[in-house]
Design a protein around this motif. Structure first.
Motif, mmCIF file in Angstrom:
data_model
loop_
_atom_site.group_PDB
_atom_site.id
_atom_site.type_symbol
_atom_site.label_atom_id
_atom_site.label_comp_id
_atom_site.label_asym_id
_atom_site.label_seq_id
_atom_site.Cartn_x
_atom_site.Cartn_y
_atom_site.Cartn_z
ATOM 1 N N LYS A 1 4.855 52.612 65.669
ATOM 2 C CA LYS A 1 5.223 51.209 65.437
ATOM 3 C C LYS A 1 4.747 50.756 64.055
ATOM 4 N N GLU A 2 3.516 51.154 63.671
ATOM 5 C CA GLU A 2 2.991 50.784 62.356
ATOM 6 C C GLU A 2 3.877 51.318 61.247
ATOM 7 N N LEU A 3 4.307 52.569 61.364
ATOM 8 C CA LEU A 3 5.143 53.168 60.324
ATOM 9 C C LEU A 3 6.523 52.528 60.265
ATOM 10 N N LYS A 4 7.111 52.285 61.434
ATOM 11 C CA LYS A 4 8.448 51.686 61.462
ATOM 12 C C LYS A 4 8.430 50.251 60.945
ATOM 13 N N ASP A 5 7.377 49.490 61.327
ATOM 14 C CA ASP A 5 7.282 48.099 60.872
ATOM 15 C C ASP A 5 7.033 48.026 59.359
ATOM 16 N N GLY A 6 6.294 49.019 58.833
ATOM 17 C CA GLY A 6 5.947 48.982 57.415
ATOM 18 C C GLY A 6 6.918 49.734 56.534
ATOM 19 N N ARG A 7 7.938 50.356 57.119
ATOM 20 C CA ARG A 7 8.899 51.148 56.354
ATOM 21 C C ARG A 7 9.638 50.268 55.346
ATOM 22 N N GLY A 8 9.488 50.625 54.052
ATOM 23 C CA GLY A 8 10.165 49.875 53.008
ATOM 24 C C GLY A 8 9.446 48.628 52.561
ATOM 25 N N THR A 9 8.442 48.191 53.307
ATOM 26 C CA THR A 9 7.652 47.026 52.895
ATOM 27 C C THR A 9 6.277 47.476 52.394
ATOM 28 N N LYS A 10 5.503 48.041 53.335
ATOM 29 C CA LYS A 10 4.185 48.549 52.924
ATOM 30 C C LYS A 10 4.234 50.015 52.505
ATOM 31 N N TYR A 11 5.129 50.779 53.151
ATOM 32 C CA TYR A 11 5.120 52.231 52.976
ATOM 33 C C TYR A 11 6.443 52.734 52.378
ATOM 34 N N ASN A 12 6.346 53.802 51.617
ATOM 35 C CA ASN A 12 7.501 54.428 50.986
ATOM 36 C C ASN A 12 8.486 54.938 52.038
ATOM 37 N N PRO B 1 -11.398 52.066 69.242
ATOM 38 C CA PRO B 1 -10.981 53.380 69.748
ATOM 39 C C PRO B 1 -9.785 53.914 68.956
ATOM 40 N N ALA B 2 -9.441 55.185 69.134
ATOM 41 C CA ALA B 2 -8.263 55.784 68.486
ATOM 42 C C ALA B 2 -7.006 55.101 68.996
ATOM 43 N N ARG B 3 -6.024 54.936 68.125
ATOM 44 C CA ARG B 3 -4.763 54.314 68.494
ATOM 45 C C ARG B 3 -3.838 55.350 69.136
ATOM 46 N N THR B 4 -2.885 54.853 69.922
ATOM 47 C CA THR B 4 -1.935 55.747 70.580
ATOM 48 C C THR B 4 -0.831 56.161 69.625
ATOM 49 N N THR B 5 -0.101 57.189 70.024
ATOM 50 C CA THR B 5 1.043 57.629 69.212
ATOM 51 C C THR B 5 2.060 56.514 69.073
ATOM 52 N N ARG B 6 2.247 55.730 70.146
ATOM 53 C CA ARG B 6 3.187 54.612 70.086
ATOM 54 C C ARG B 6 2.762 53.593 69.036
ATOM 55 N N ASP B 7 1.436 53.324 68.978
ATOM 56 C CA ASP B 7 0.928 52.372 67.981
ATOM 57 C C ASP B 7 1.193 52.875 66.558
ATOM 58 N N ILE B 8 0.966 54.181 66.375
ATOM 59 C CA ILE B 8 1.151 54.753 65.032
ATOM 60 C C ILE B 8 2.619 54.684 64.622
#
Length: 473
Positions: free
Chosen positions: A427-438, A418-425
């Motif tokens: 969290k993904e960006l914050k967790d990946g900030r500087g590691t996976k994502y610019n 199913p579609a992910r929630t805004t909270r999930d999105i």
């Protein structure tokens, strides 16, 4: 102490000036001939032998008219007789056509002088073959004529100024472009033809050209025509330098309004064609219908919010429309399969990046779409695919496209989840900030997601009057 005396050198006797003069005349490469008052040749040097072809024995005592072509003999004789009679003064220079021994003719420049010494008259003529000089002069005249014709008949407006000689020139196309005659333009202040908002910009551009010492540079700006109409032009400016100092300049102007209109129409057609291709791909996967369009619009919004240049924002939008073109190679059964995918099925899906690159790599497009299709699943830490590229090897544009792809995918329903929630999105960006994502891209996108701005873009897409459709269709 004994006085030291300079060594006693025997002085050599120098030849008399007359002897020196005669030796110079005899050895000169210029033709030197002497004439008496009747016009008979009484002196003939080696230079004259080379130029005219007669030896000294052949020519001495002959009339100088022997060196004149028949068709010019009458006119040349009158000039020569007038000179020998003293009517032209003691010295002078003339040009005329001369005749060689072999019958060929050539232009010659004669320096004439009259000597009278001890009651004896001598007319001295020093001649030089000026055929090569005449050819060069003719070539220069022809070149000047061609330049003048090009200048006058050019479809582009041209203005030229020579500061040193205070010479100004403009062609008919210039008068047609702005409506002013050349005299009116030269007397006009620049402020009368330049819009107020353009003056500082143009001044800075000219300073930039001068400091860079570029031979020809272009400036795009508007001017006022005589009737007050604004005209968008491309101006090419070339400064003329002499001895390191600016001595003048040349300018050409081109009305580019119609060209820009045509370019916009072509770009619009290309965008529309790309959208059609994008929709064809999405027919293979109804669950992700609209994915590429939404990624394109989100990437455009991120680029705008990051303050990127218009052409980069445009490139982001275009790359978004085609980034998943490789999915056309994936079986529909896999794209629409409910539930979890097997590892080999995931391998086929991951292959869409290379397939997309292979489809686009030879496309002659103004944007690097093939690289975007290949790298939009790469991550800063090397955990992405297909090549595990890391760090600064990923461009900012690819980093923007990659994160927009993640956000859109997480926000949408898939057959296997199913579609992910805004909270999930978030969290993904914050967790990946500087590691996976610019970092810069994440920092721009977080407030967009928190405020719902990114979803509002997709909602507006359903209306034909959206800003996106207006800009890119």
């Amino acid at each position: 102490m004994k006085e030291i005396k300079p060594p006693n050198k025997k002085l050599e006797t120098l030849p008399r000036s007359k002897e020196i003069y005669n030796a110079l005349l005899a050895s000169s490469w210029d033709a030197t001939l002497g004439m008496n008052r009747e016009g008979s040749i009484v002196f003939w040097n080696k230079g004259a032998e080379q130029i005219f072809g007669y030896s000294t024995d052949e020519i001495l005592g002959q009339p100088v008219t022997k060196l004149m072509p028949e068709k010019h003999k009458e006119g040349h004789t009158k000039v020569l007789n007038a000179f020998l009679s003293g009517n032209y003064g003691a010295a002078g220079t003339i040009e005329f056509e001369a005749l060689r021994k072999d019958g060929s003719t050539f232009p010659v420049e004669l320096s004439l002088s009259i000597w009278q010494q001890n009651g004896k008259f001598v007319g001295l003529a020093i001649g030089r073959d000026i055929a090569e000089r005449k050819q060069m002069e003719q070539a220069l005249r022809e070149s000047a004529e061609r330049y003048c014709n090009l200048f006058a008949n050019s479809l582009e407006a041209i203005f030229s100024a020579d500061i040193e000689d205070d010479v100004l020139a403009g062609n008919e196309a210039l008068e047609k472009l702005c409506g002013y005659c050349l005299e009116g333009l030269t007397e006009m202040k620049p402020t009368n033809i330049l819009p107020p908002e353009s003056r500082e910009y143009i001044s800075k551009q000219v300073e930039k050209i001068l400091s860079a010492d570029e031979p020809i540079s272009s400036i795009v700006h508007e001017i006022f025509s005589k009737d007050g109409k604004r005209i968008l032009i491309e101006q090419y400016l070339n400064f003329i330098k002499r001895k390191g100092t600016i001595a003048g300049f040349q300018e050409s102007y081109r009305d580019i309004a119609e060209r820009n209109k045509t370019a916009e129409q072509l770009k619009s057609s290309l965008i529309n064609l790309t959208k059609i291709v994008s929709r064809v791909i999405e027919f293979c996967d109804p669950y992700t219908a609209g994915h590429q369009q939404r990624v394109a619009e989100l990437a455009r919004l991120v680029g705008d919010n990051m303050g990127l240049a218009d052409h980069i924002v445009e490139r982001l939008y275009f790359n978004g429309l085609l980034h998943d073109i490789g999915k056309i190679s994936i079986p529909t059964s896999i794209l629409t399969k409910p539930g979890e995918l097997a590892e080999e099925e995931w391998a086929l899906i991951r292959a869409h990046t290379k397939q997309g690159y292979n489809i686009l790599k030879d496309a002659n497009l103004p944007w690097p779409v093939a690289d975007a299709a290949l790298q939009h699943h790469e991550r800063l830490d090397g955990s992405g695919y297909p090549d595990g590229i890391t760090g600064d090897k990923l461009s900012l544009e690819v980093s923007i496209l990659a994160l927009c792809d993640v956000v859109e995918a997480m926000s949408s329903h898939r057959p296997y989840r199913p579609a992910r929630t805004t909270r999930d999105i978030l969290k993904e960006l914050k967790d990946g900030r500087g590691t996976k994502y610019n970092v810069s891209v994440v920092d721009v996108m977080l407030p967009m997601i928190e405020s719902g701005e990114f979803k509002s873009v997709w909602n507006r897409r359903n209306s034909r009057s959206t800003a996106t459709e207006g800009l890119y269709t």
